[in-house]
Design an enzyme around this catalytic site. Sequence first.
Site, short mmCIF file in Angstrom:
data_model
loop_
_atom_site.label_atom_id
_atom_site.label_comp_id
_atom_site.label_asym_id
_atom_site.label_seq_id
_atom_site.Cartn_x
_atom_site.Cartn_y
_atom_site.Cartn_z
N ASP A 99 21.76 92.71 -3.08
CA ASP A 99 22.97 92.13 -2.52
C ASP A 99 23.56 91.24 -3.62
OD1 ASP A 99 24.88 91.19 -0.54
OD2 ASP A 99 23.67 89.36 -0.44
N ASP B 240 26.25 88.31 -3.34
CA ASP B 240 26.40 86.88 -3.02
C ASP B 240 25.10 86.31 -2.46
OD1 ASP B 240 29.25 86.78 -3.60
OD2 ASP B 240 29.53 87.91 -1.75
N ASP C 122 19.72 88.31 1.18
CA ASP C 122 19.45 87.00 1.76
C ASP C 122 20.00 86.87 3.18
OD1 ASP C 122 22.15 87.06 0.87
OD2 ASP C 122 22.20 84.86 0.82
#
Length: 227
Positions: free
Chosen positions: A15, A17, A173
């Site tokens: 991922d 960001d 996250d």
Amino acid sequence: MTKAEALCIRGVLFDLDGTLADTAPDMVEALNISLESRGHPRVPFDQIRASASHGSIAMIKAALPLIDEQGVPELQQLLFDNYERINGDDCNLFQGLDRLLDTLSQLSIPYGVVTNKPARFSRPLLNRLGLTAKMPTVISGDTTLHAKPHTAPMRLAAQQMNVLPEHILYLGDAERDLVAAKAANMISGLALWGYISHDDDISSWPADLSFETGDHLADFFSVIQPR
């Protein structure tokens, strides 16, 4: 995770960001510029950081919980415009990930990105970080008809890396990252250094593995011998 488990990993996807890159400083600054332009006070970075993984609307509502829904689109467009202007100005890879990417290259393990961030932001940012040419796949939120947690972007990334999904470690996250990884039959890895809120029940997220820091992840891969 053991060395034996790692030897099954033949590709790594991130991922963007809050996992690969610390984009929150630029995103929060773009939000604050937008808020000030409409007469709202700036908001503290720590108040907004955890929402940075969840997109522009989540950030706006974290800053202005009582905002009228009709006012969201205008503020969102302002945020987009301001973020496009400063995208990458104050953004770096998280600690340890430079070393990790070097190690993956030495091991001939391809890596790439699957993000819900639109291509107009993800591509220029990865260019500024000097990563685009090193990645066989970059899947943005508008690359396929569906974004995460749908499996479409995950499967396209696997095809472009030419690695079977079951041999790919996907690191994220947010819960949707891990849900998408599991649904695509990938190894799901939780990046605990990312934009995780105190209210997030990470124990309920479908993580196969979890890593406290980028350094821990880099240390793990460093024990594998190059092919």
